[in-house]
Design a protein around this motif. Structure first.
Motif, PDB file in Angstrom:
ATOM      1  N   LYS A  65       0.809  -1.215   0.000  1.00  0.00           N
ATOM      2  CA  LYS A  65       0.000   0.000   0.000  1.00  0.00           C
ATOM      3  C   LYS A  65       0.844   1.268   0.000  1.00  0.00           C
ATOM      4  O   LYS A  65       0.458   2.259  -0.555  1.00  0.00           O
ATOM      5  N   LEU A  66       1.970   1.211   0.680  1.00  0.00           N
ATOM      6  CA  LEU A  66       2.777   2.416   0.925  1.00  0.00           C
ATOM      7  C   LEU A  66       3.002   3.263  -0.314  1.00  0.00           C
ATOM      8  O   LEU A  66       3.426   2.788  -1.333  1.00  0.00           O
ATOM      9  N   ARG A  94      -2.042   3.317  -9.670  1.00  0.00           N
ATOM     10  CA  ARG A  94      -3.021   4.263  -9.139  1.00  0.00           C
ATOM     11  C   ARG A  94      -2.939   4.277  -7.633  1.00  0.00           C
ATOM     12  O   ARG A  94      -2.980   3.233  -6.991  1.00  0.00           O
ATOM     13  N   TYR A  95      -2.729   5.439  -7.058  1.00  0.00           N
ATOM     14  CA  TYR A  95      -2.908   5.581  -5.614  1.00  0.00           C
ATOM     15  C   TYR A  95      -4.366   5.927  -5.426  1.00  0.00           C
ATOM     16  O   TYR A  95      -5.042   6.277  -6.390  1.00  0.00           O
ATOM     17  N   ALA A  96      -4.824   5.873  -4.189  1.00  0.00           N
ATOM     18  CA  ALA A  96      -6.222   6.213  -3.941  1.00  0.00           C
ATOM     19  C   ALA A  96      -6.580   7.496  -4.694  1.00  0.00           C
ATOM     20  O   ALA A  96      -6.206   8.585  -4.288  1.00  0.00           O
ATOM     21  N   GLY A  97      -7.246   7.331  -5.823  1.00  0.00           N
ATOM     22  CA  GLY A  97      -7.709   8.515  -6.540  1.00  0.00           C
ATOM     23  C   GLY A  97      -6.744   9.088  -7.559  1.00  0.00           C
ATOM     24  O   GLY A  97      -7.161   9.623  -8.561  1.00  0.00           O
ATOM     25  N   VAL A  98      -5.431   8.968  -7.318  1.00  0.00           N
ATOM     26  CA  VAL A  98      -4.459   9.584  -8.220  1.00  0.00           C
ATOM     27  C   VAL A  98      -3.852   8.512  -9.130  1.00  0.00           C
ATOM     28  O   VAL A  98      -3.425   7.462  -8.658  1.00  0.00           O
ATOM     29  N   THR A  99      -3.841   8.801 -10.428  1.00  0.00           N
ATOM     30  CA  THR A  99      -3.111   7.911 -11.319  1.00  0.00           C
ATOM     31  C   THR A  99      -1.691   8.456 -11.450  1.00  0.00           C
ATOM     32  O   THR A  99      -1.472   9.478 -12.084  1.00  0.00           O
ATOM     33  N   ALA A 100      -0.761   7.798 -10.808  1.00  0.00           N
ATOM     34  CA  ALA A 100       0.612   8.316 -10.776  1.00  0.00           C
ATOM     35  C   ALA A 100       1.337   8.001 -12.073  1.00  0.00           C
ATOM     36  O   ALA A 100       2.032   8.847 -12.633  1.00  0.00           O
ATOM     37  N   ILE A 101       1.206   6.775 -12.570  1.00  0.00           N
ATOM     38  CA  ILE A 101       1.721   6.478 -13.897  1.00  0.00           C
ATOM     39  C   ILE A 101       0.648   5.745 -14.684  1.00  0.00           C
ATOM     40  O   ILE A 101      -0.119   4.961 -14.145  1.00  0.00           O
ATOM     41  N   GLY A 114      11.284  14.619 -15.725  1.00  0.00           N
ATOM     42  CA  GLY A 114       9.877  14.961 -15.658  1.00  0.00           C
ATOM     43  C   GLY A 114       9.663  15.958 -14.546  1.00  0.00           C
ATOM     44  O   GLY A 114      10.446  16.003 -13.610  1.00  0.00           O
ATOM     45  N   PRO A 115       8.605  16.753 -14.663  1.00  0.00           N
ATOM     46  CA  PRO A 115       8.339  17.732 -13.606  1.00  0.00           C
ATOM     47  C   PRO A 115       7.963  17.045 -12.299  1.00  0.00           C
ATOM     48  O   PRO A 115       7.748  15.833 -12.279  1.00  0.00           O
ATOM     49  N   ASN A 116       7.854  17.796 -11.228  1.00  0.00           N
ATOM     50  CA  ASN A 116       7.457  17.235  -9.932  1.00  0.00           C
ATOM     51  C   ASN A 116       6.123  16.538 -10.065  1.00  0.00           C
ATOM     52  O   ASN A 116       5.215  17.037 -10.707  1.00  0.00           O
ATOM     53  N   GLY A 117       6.036  15.366  -9.456  1.00  0.00           N
ATOM     54  CA  GLY A 117       4.781  14.631  -9.467  1.00  0.00           C
ATOM     55  C   GLY A 117       4.498  13.920 -10.770  1.00  0.00           C
ATOM     56  O   GLY A 117       3.393  13.443 -10.992  1.00  0.00           O
ATOM     57  N   ALA A 118       5.521  13.807 -11.636  1.00  0.00           N
ATOM     58  CA  ALA A 118       5.299  13.178 -12.938  1.00  0.00           C
ATOM     59  C   ALA A 118       5.162  11.667 -12.815  1.00  0.00           C
ATOM     60  O   ALA A 118       4.555  11.021 -13.665  1.00  0.00           O
ATOM     61  N   GLY A 119       5.733  11.118 -11.752  1.00  0.00           N
ATOM     62  CA  GLY A 119       5.661   9.666 -11.587  1.00  0.00           C
ATOM     63  C   GLY A 119       7.013   8.976 -11.667  1.00  0.00           C
ATOM     64  O   GLY A 119       7.073   7.753 -11.779  1.00  0.00           O
ATOM     65  N   LYS A 120       8.074   9.735 -11.590  1.00  0.00           N
ATOM     66  CA  LYS A 120       9.417   9.141 -11.671  1.00  0.00           C
ATOM     67  C   LYS A 120       9.689   8.215 -10.486  1.00  0.00           C
ATOM     68  O   LYS A 120      10.041   7.048 -10.674  1.00  0.00           O
ATOM     69  N   SER A 121       9.515   8.753  -9.292  1.00  0.00           N
ATOM     70  CA  SER A 121       9.789   7.934  -8.108  1.00  0.00           C
ATOM     71  C   SER A 121       8.872   6.720  -8.051  1.00  0.00           C
ATOM     72  O   SER A 121       9.287   5.629  -7.666  1.00  0.00           O
ATOM     73  N   THR A 122       7.628   6.931  -8.442  1.00  0.00           N
ATOM     74  CA  THR A 122       6.686   5.816  -8.447  1.00  0.00           C
ATOM     75  C   THR A 122       7.186   4.691  -9.344  1.00  0.00           C
ATOM     76  O   THR A 122       7.207   3.523  -8.945  1.00  0.00           O
ATOM     77  N   THR A 123       7.608   5.034 -10.554  1.00  0.00           N
ATOM     78  CA  THR A 123       8.123   4.023 -11.471  1.00  0.00           C
ATOM     79  C   THR A 123       9.324   3.309 -10.864  1.00  0.00           C
ATOM     80  O   THR A 123       9.426   2.077 -10.911  1.00  0.00           O
ATOM     81  N   PRO A 182      16.939   5.234  -3.008  1.00  0.00           N
ATOM     82  CA  PRO A 182      15.652   5.920  -3.005  1.00  0.00           C
ATOM     83  C   PRO A 182      15.822   7.435  -2.897  1.00  0.00           C
ATOM     84  O   PRO A 182      16.879   7.927  -2.516  1.00  0.00           O
ATOM     85  N   GLU A 183      14.733   8.118  -3.232  1.00  0.00           N
ATOM     86  CA  GLU A 183      14.677   9.560  -3.054  1.00  0.00           C
ATOM     87  C   GLU A 183      14.901   9.859  -1.559  1.00  0.00           C
ATOM     88  O   GLU A 183      14.503   9.078  -0.707  1.00  0.00           O
ATOM     89  N   ASN A 184      15.537  10.948  -1.244  1.00  0.00           N
ATOM     90  CA  ASN A 184      15.772  11.361   0.156  1.00  0.00           C
ATOM     91  C   ASN A 184      16.718  10.446   0.938  1.00  0.00           C
ATOM     92  O   ASN A 184      16.964  10.670   2.117  1.00  0.00           O
ATOM     93  N   ASP A 191      17.452   7.584  -7.611  1.00  0.00           N
ATOM     94  CA  ASP A 191      16.410   8.611  -7.621  1.00  0.00           C
ATOM     95  C   ASP A 191      17.007   9.918  -7.116  1.00  0.00           C
ATOM     96  O   ASP A 191      17.271  10.066  -5.937  1.00  0.00           O
ATOM     97  N   GLU A 192      17.233  10.833  -8.018  1.00  0.00           N
ATOM     98  CA  GLU A 192      17.829  12.132  -7.726  1.00  0.00           C
ATOM     99  C   GLU A 192      19.122  12.016  -6.912  1.00  0.00           C
ATOM    100  O   GLU A 192      19.194  12.472  -5.772  1.00  0.00           O
ATOM    101  N   PRO A 193      20.151  11.430  -7.529  1.00  0.00           N
ATOM    102  CA  PRO A 193      21.385  11.191  -6.773  1.00  0.00           C
ATOM    103  C   PRO A 193      22.172  12.452  -6.442  1.00  0.00           C
ATOM    104  O   PRO A 193      22.963  12.444  -5.511  1.00  0.00           O
ATOM    105  N   THR A 229      16.584  13.013 -12.312  1.00  0.00           N
ATOM    106  CA  THR A 229      17.202  14.239 -11.836  1.00  0.00           C
ATOM    107  C   THR A 229      16.448  15.437 -12.379  1.00  0.00           C
ATOM    108  O   THR A 229      15.677  15.326 -13.334  1.00  0.00           O
ATOM    109  N   HIS A 230      16.664  16.569 -11.734  1.00  0.00           N
ATOM    110  CA  HIS A 230      16.102  17.811 -12.261  1.00  0.00           C
ATOM    111  C   HIS A 230      17.213  18.694 -12.822  1.00  0.00           C
ATOM    112  O   HIS A 230      16.966  19.792 -13.275  1.00  0.00           O
ATOM    113  N   ILE A 231      18.458  18.212 -12.742  1.00  0.00           N
ATOM    114  CA  ILE A 231      19.579  19.015 -13.213  1.00  0.00           C
ATOM    115  C   ILE A 231      19.882  18.591 -14.648  1.00  0.00           C
ATOM    116  O   ILE A 231      20.500  17.557 -14.902  1.00  0.00           O
TER     117      ILE A 231
END
Ligand SMILES: Nc1ncnc2c1ncn2[C@@H]1O[C@H](COP(=O)(O)OP(=O)(O)OP(=O)(O)O)[C@@H](O)[C@H]1O
Ligand SMILES: [Mg+2]
Lengths: 251, 310
Positions: A250-251, B10-17, B34-43, B80-82, B157-159, B188-190
């Motif tokens: 789920k996460l 799909r997350y609850a309600g949001v289609t991420a990719i 891709g811009p923020n929220g594009a679905g990179k991390s999700t993929t 991972p990111e962060n 993810d954004e190294p 990356t965003h750079i």
């Protein structure tokens, strides 16, 4: 198997990274020490039917201290990983879910056992200074500590289950505290509700930790509690594993 | 190395990719933009078997990330990111722990720990507690950790987020070198970084893949990216009107600074009208102090693709 022991090693060590471990150990020693003192003074008042080991394990103070340690030991197991995001690095390593669940549970159990080691010393000192027996037989030691281990297994499994439910350690602690308290007090029902049928009374006694302790600390080792605690532990671990997998998806 | 087919999350309600497919071949360094929220991390999370997809399949080194997740993970180094780390552990201790989890043992363990510490310049801090390290150093610990078992594939993810320019350059070099032996997918965003390191770029926007090509090809396909910059004194002439007559010029803007005017000419991406501009300036006797071509960058590509409506 190396991977499992690597995980377990970190779980056990992680207690000693955090101040919680030392705080828990300190207060636990303090309370059990005081409890032991009370037990000894009780016996000092005059001839008594109970041995010091019985007196030690059958007081209110003992049960309160005992109730408090489980939430403290187990609350961070899963919650902290969720909160810190380290679950992502952990679960993307080539390890199985059950290895993580068992290593966390066993890690807590190891710490719990470490917590009890100093208390053995009390009885050794008692025997050495008073030259009288702390218990009637070795069976009482074996019984008491076996039951401690069994209860520890079960209650730690409950704590792990509470922790896997939430990313908030406080909530995990509250859930496991309530669950374990309810379990303990349910066992006390027969003292409160006096007009129980004998059948019901037996049923309640079957899962009453207080009653188990009364028996085991006399050295009467019954197989039913052993089966009860073992199956409940397995059940809780299976549930924990189940929720852990669902959570991961789920996460 | 990576194969993604019709992946949807799909997350609850949001289609991420949304139904994406792409492949990454062995030895490629692919930039995932891709811009923020594009679905990179999700993929990336799906590829690392951290989350399942709602629909579709993905595999790493031939192993399905869901059905044979253990084998897939064994081939993967993921950052991972962060960069979540156990902050109470020491650097070396953490690296050893992670290496063992990934099945590195015995003499190879010692070798690898030494190697990654060298590679990520962690020698100075090897005995420090991770929680006391600066962001950049934590980033390096995360990278070292991803590399420790010599995976075939690295997903980062954004190294370079949060690194200082020197460190960014170091990491970029590092990634380039790693690319010789590893397959790499990095987000990356750079953008200059991508231009310098990546052999291919995948641009994703609102959960869909908008482009997937070499940086050069993407630049060539740009509609309006090339440009010429002219700084001149045109006197009484109408510079803009004159310049617009040149074939291939799409648009001219001008800025004044005293007598000097700065013209920006937009052309087709491959168009170079400097010669024509120079002839014009000579004809009209303009004083010129700069005539230069502005090359299109990946940034232009990115903006054009992800802001198609602007
Ligand atoms: N756990 C979650 N629950 C619900 N929605 C989520 C969750 N994680 C991500 N999303 C949503 O999915 C979409 C894609 O997020 P994702 O993190 O993949 O973006 P990204 O491309 O990595 O962005 P960024 O460049 O900011 O890192 C976003 O709209 C985000 O809000
Ligand atoms: Mg992201």
């Amino acid at each position: 198997m190396t991977k499992f022991f690597t995980l377990l090693g970190r779980e056990v060590k992680s207690f000693f990274y955090s101040p919680i471990a030392y705080v828990v150990m300190f207060f636990f020693l303090l309370i059990t020490g005081f409890n032991f003192y009370i037990g000894v003074s009780l016996l000092n008042r005059g001839p008594s039917e109970v041995t010091v080991i019985e007196a030690f394990f059958n007081t209110v103070l003992f049960w309160i201290a005992y109730l408090l340690i489980f939430p403290l030991i187990t609350m961070r197991t899963f919650s902290e990983e969720f909160k810190m995001g380290t679950i992502e690095t952990l679960m993307t390593a080539p390890i199985r879910d059950w290895q993580v669940v068992i290593s966390k549970w066993l890690g807590c159990l190891v710490f719990y056992v470490i917590l009890w080691v100093p208390s053995l010393l009390y009885f050794a000192v008692f025997q050495w200074t008073t030259k009288s027996e702390a218990a009637h037989a070795m069976g009482a030691y074996a019984g008491s500590y076996l039951l401690l281990l069994l209860m520890g297994m079960f209650y730690i499994a409950i704590g792990c289950f509470a922790s896997v439910l939430t990313r908030n350690q406080i909530i995990a602690a509250v859930i496991s505290f309530c669950a374990i308290t309810i379990l303990l007090f349910a066992g006390l029902l027969s003292f409160i509700v006096l007009n129980m049928t004998p059948g019901l009374r037996d049923f309640v006694a079957y899962f009453s930790a207080v009653e188990h302790m009364g028996e085991f600390s006399k050295g009467v080792i019954d197989s039913r509690p052993i089966i009860y605690y073992t199956t409940m532990t397995v059940l809780m671990l299976v549930l924990t594993h189940q929720v852990f997998q669902a959570r991961k998806w789920k996460l | 190395m990576i194969k993604v087919e019709n992946l949807t999350k799909r997350y609850a309600g949001v289609t991420a990719i949304d139904n994406i497919s792409f492949e990454v071949g062995k030895g490629e360094i692919v930039g995932f933009l891709g811009p923020n929220g594009a679905g990179k991390s999700t993929t990336m999370r799906i590829l690392s078997s951290f989350m399942p997809a709602t629909a579709g399949r993905a595999s790493i080194a031939g192993f399905d990330v869901f059905e044979n997740s253990l084998e897939a993970r064994a081939h993967l180094g993921y950052m991972p990111e962060n960069v979540p780390l156990y902050t109470e552990m020491r650097v070396t201790e953490y690296l050893i722990y992670r290496a063992k989890l990934k099945g590195v043992t015995g003499r190879r363990l010692k070798e690898r720990i030494g190697d990654v510490k060298e590679l990520c310049s962690l020698r100075d801090v090897e005995n420090r507690i991770i929680g006391t390290l600066s962001k950049g150093y934590r980033q390096r610990v995360g990278l070292a950790e991803a590399l420790v078992h010599e995976p075939d594939l690295l997903i980062l993810d954004e190294p370079t987020i949060g690194l200082d320019p020197n460190q960014i350059r170091q990491v970029r070099e590092l990634i380039k070198n790693l690319g010789k032996h590893h397959t790499i997918l990095l987000s990356t965003h750079i953008l200059p970084e991508v231009e310098m390191t990546c052999s291919r770029v995948i641009i994703i926007n609102k959960g869909r893949i908008e482009a997937s090509d070499t940086p050069q090809n993407l630049l060539d396909q740009l509609r309006t990216a090339g440009g010429v910059r002219l700084e001149a004194k045109t006197g009484s002439d109408n510079g803009v009107a004159e310049l617009q007559k040149i074939a291939g010029v799409k648009d001219v803007t001008v800025e004044r600074e005293g007598d000097w005017e700065t013209f920006l000419l937009k052309t087709e991406s491959k168009g170079d009208v400097r010669e024509e501009v120079w002839r014009l300036a000579v004809d009209r006797k303009w004083a010129v102090r700069e005539l230069s071509r502005r090359k299109a960058t990946l940034e232009d590509v990115f903006v054009e693709i992800t802001h198609a409506d602007v």
